[in-house]
Design a protein around this motif. Structure first.
Motif, mmCIF file in Angstrom:
data_model
loop_
_atom_site.group_PDB
_atom_site.id
_atom_site.type_symbol
_atom_site.label_atom_id
_atom_site.label_comp_id
_atom_site.label_asym_id
_atom_site.label_seq_id
_atom_site.Cartn_x
_atom_site.Cartn_y
_atom_site.Cartn_z
ATOM 1 N N HIS A 1 -13.365 1.942 9.735
ATOM 2 C CA HIS A 1 -11.942 1.648 9.927
ATOM 3 C C HIS A 1 -11.363 0.932 8.701
ATOM 4 O O HIS A 1 -10.281 1.278 8.229
ATOM 5 C CB HIS A 1 -11.783 0.774 11.179
ATOM 6 C CG HIS A 1 -10.428 0.159 11.331
ATOM 7 N ND1 HIS A 1 -9.382 0.802 11.966
ATOM 8 C CD2 HIS A 1 -9.935 -1.043 10.922
ATOM 9 C CE1 HIS A 1 -8.311 0.022 11.939
ATOM 10 N NE2 HIS A 1 -8.619 -1.106 11.318
ATOM 11 N N ARG A 2 -12.096 -0.051 8.186
ATOM 12 C CA ARG A 2 -11.567 -0.819 7.051
ATOM 13 C C ARG A 2 -11.386 0.086 5.828
ATOM 14 O O ARG A 2 -10.379 0.000 5.127
ATOM 15 C CB ARG A 2 -12.487 -2.006 6.736
ATOM 16 C CG ARG A 2 -12.390 -3.110 7.802
ATOM 17 C CD ARG A 2 -12.999 -4.417 7.304
ATOM 18 N NE ARG A 2 -14.420 -4.281 7.021
ATOM 19 C CZ ARG A 2 -15.393 -4.490 7.914
ATOM 20 N NH1 ARG A 2 -15.101 -4.835 9.160
ATOM 21 N NH2 ARG A 2 -16.656 -4.349 7.568
ATOM 22 N N ASP A 3 -12.348 0.988 5.608
ATOM 23 C CA ASP A 3 -12.221 1.907 4.470
ATOM 24 C C ASP A 3 -11.113 2.942 4.702
ATOM 25 O O ASP A 3 -10.313 3.235 3.814
ATOM 26 C CB ASP A 3 -13.542 2.659 4.256
ATOM 27 C CG ASP A 3 -14.554 1.789 3.511
ATOM 28 O OD1 ASP A 3 -14.151 0.737 2.976
ATOM 29 O OD2 ASP A 3 -15.741 2.169 3.488
ATOM 30 N N THR B 1 -7.810 -1.508 4.724
ATOM 31 C CA THR B 1 -7.456 -2.847 5.166
ATOM 32 C C THR B 1 -8.713 -3.710 5.183
ATOM 33 O O THR B 1 -9.829 -3.173 5.260
ATOM 34 C CB THR B 1 -6.844 -2.803 6.594
ATOM 35 O OG1 THR B 1 -6.641 -4.133 7.060
ATOM 36 C CG2 THR B 1 -7.744 -2.094 7.589
ATOM 37 N N SER B 2 -8.525 -5.012 5.135
ATOM 38 C CA SER B 2 -9.678 -5.896 5.293
ATOM 39 C C SER B 2 -9.774 -6.385 6.736
ATOM 40 O O SER B 2 -10.681 -7.126 7.103
ATOM 41 C CB SER B 2 -9.560 -7.087 4.343
ATOM 42 O OG SER B 2 -8.318 -7.703 4.570
ATOM 43 N N GLU B 3 -8.785 -5.985 7.587
ATOM 44 C CA GLU B 3 -8.748 -6.432 8.995
ATOM 45 C C GLU B 3 -9.773 -5.660 9.836
ATOM 46 O O GLU B 3 -10.008 -4.476 9.598
ATOM 47 C CB GLU B 3 -7.371 -6.147 9.615
ATOM 48 C CG GLU B 3 -6.195 -6.730 8.867
ATOM 49 C CD GLU B 3 -6.056 -8.216 9.106
ATOM 50 O OE1 GLU B 3 -6.248 -8.627 10.264
ATOM 51 O OE2 GLU B 3 -5.797 -8.951 8.130
ATOM 52 N N MET B 4 -10.298 -6.330 10.849
ATOM 53 C CA MET B 4 -11.146 -5.645 11.828
ATOM 54 C C MET B 4 -10.251 -4.784 12.731
ATOM 55 O O MET B 4 -9.089 -5.142 12.965
ATOM 56 C CB MET B 4 -11.886 -6.663 12.706
ATOM 57 C CG MET B 4 -12.917 -7.476 11.960
ATOM 58 S SD MET B 4 -14.320 -6.456 11.468
ATOM 59 C CE MET B 4 -15.218 -6.364 13.012
#
Ligand SMILES: C[S@@+](CC[C@H](N)C(=O)[O-])C[C@H]1O[C@@H](n2cnc3c(N)ncnc32)[C@H](O)[C@@H]1O
Length: 260
Positions: free
Chosen positions: A196-198, A202-205
Motif C-alpha cells: 500500500h505504501r509503495d 505514501t508513508s501512512e499505514m
C-alpha cells in the motif's frame, strides 16, 4: 508476483478509473488519446506483458479452450491484449467465439471467420445468444467485468442469465473479481501495508477499520451469495485463487461455475 506496486501511481489511477459503468466504457472506447488497455479501464502496467499468464490461467480453469471446435462466449470482451489473445487462441483451435460488448468496444476488434460480434449489454442480449447457439456454450468468460455490473446492474440476474447459457458440462469463469474483503485481509498484513505504501506513494499505514463501510464494491458476502445461489440452482460453484504471477492476484480472485 503481482504487478510491482511502484509501476503505477495507485491514488491517481484508482481515481481515474473509479466507478466505471457500461456507458462510461463506451466513451473510453471512443477516446483516441487512450491505449487499448486504458480503454478497458486499466493502466498499461497492469496488463501489458501479462496476457500469456492470464490466458494460461483462464485455459486451466476452462479446459474446453484447450480442445477444438467448441462454442466459446466472452461477455465484456473489451479491446485489449487479452481479447486479441483469446481471438488468436480460438482461431488456432477452431473454436467458434462470440464476443459481447458495446458496439464502440467491438468496433476495435477485427472481423474474422469464427468470431461473431454481439453488440449490446448483457443480459439484454441473452435471448439472442441462446437463439444463435441453442446447444449452449462450452466455455463462458466474464473477465474483470463483475465489478462494473455491480455498480449499476443486478449481478445476481447477470450470473443467472450467464449460467443459463452453459451447455451440459460447460464452465463459466467470472474471473479477475476485485473483492474488497480480500483486499482488507491483504492490507491488514505486513506485506499488504508495505505494498500500500509503495502503490499509494505514501508513508501512512493503510486504514483497515474492523467493520467495512458498505460501498459499491464486491465483497465476500456477494461472492459467497452468488456461489450459494448457483449451487441451489444445480450448478457447481467455487471461489478460486489466481496464480501469484497474475498482476492483481493479491486482491482479486475468480468465481468458477460448471453445469453438471
Ligand atoms: C475492465 S473491462 C474488461 C475487458 C476484458 N474482459 C479484459 O479483461 O481484457 C470491462 C468490459 O466489460 C464491458 N461490460 C461492462 N458491463 C457489461 C455488460 N453488462 N455487458 C457487456 N459488456 C459489459 C465493458 O464495456 C468493458 O469492455
Amino acid at each position: 508476483m503481482a504487478v510491482p506496486p511502484r509501476s503505477a501511481d495507485g491514488a491517481a489511477e484508482t481515481k481515474r478509473f473509479a466507478g466505471l459503468t457500461f456507458d462510461r466504457y463506451r466513451l473510453l472506447a471512443g477516446d483516441s488519446t487512450l491505449s487499448p488497455t486504458e480503454k478497458i479501464g486499466c493502466p498499461d502496467s497492469f496488463r501489458i506483458g501479462f496476457t500469456g499468464a492470464i490466458l494460461a490461467d483462464v485455459t486451466a480453469k476452462l479446459p474446453a479452450l484447450a480442445g477444438t471446435g467448441r462454442a466459446v462466449l466472452d461477455i465484456g470482451i473489451g479491446c485489449a491484449e487479452l481479447a486479441h489473445g483469446l481471438l488468436d487462441l480460438c482461431r488456432d483451435r477452431g473454436h467458434h467465439l462470440t464476443g459481447v460488448d458495446s458496439p464502440e468496444m467491438l468496433a476495435l476488434l477485427p472481423d474474422r471467420p469464427g468470431f461473431e460480434k454481439c453488440p449490446g449489454r448483457f443480459p439484454d442480449v441473452a435471448d439472442d445468444l441462446a437463439r444463435n447457439v441453442p446447444g449452449g456454450f462450452d466455455a463462458i468468460i466474464v473477465y474483470s467485468v463483475l465489478q462494473v455490473v455491480f455498480v449499476d446492474q443486478n449481478p445476481v440476474h447477470f450470473v443467472d442469465r450467464a449460467l443459463a447459457l452453459l451447455a451440459p458440462g460447460g464452465r463459466l469463469l467470472v474471473g479477475d473479481v476485485p473483492n474488497v474483503s480480500k483486499l482488507r485481509r491483504f492490507l491488514a498484513s505486513a506485506a499488504g501495508a508495505a505494498y500500500h505504501r509503495d502503490y499509494m506513494r505514501t508513508s501512512e499505514m493503510p486504514e483497515v477499520p474492523a467493520f467495512a463501510a458498505p460501498d459499491a464494491r464486491l465483497d465476500d458476502g456477494v461472492l459467497f451469495g452468488l456461489m450459494q445461489r448457483a449451487r441451489n440452482a444445480g450448478f457447481e460453484a467455487y471461489l478460486v485463487p489466481q496464480p501469484d504471477g497474475l498482476p492483481l492476484a493479491n486482491r482479486r480472485e475468480d468465481l468458477l461455475f460448471q453445469r453438471p
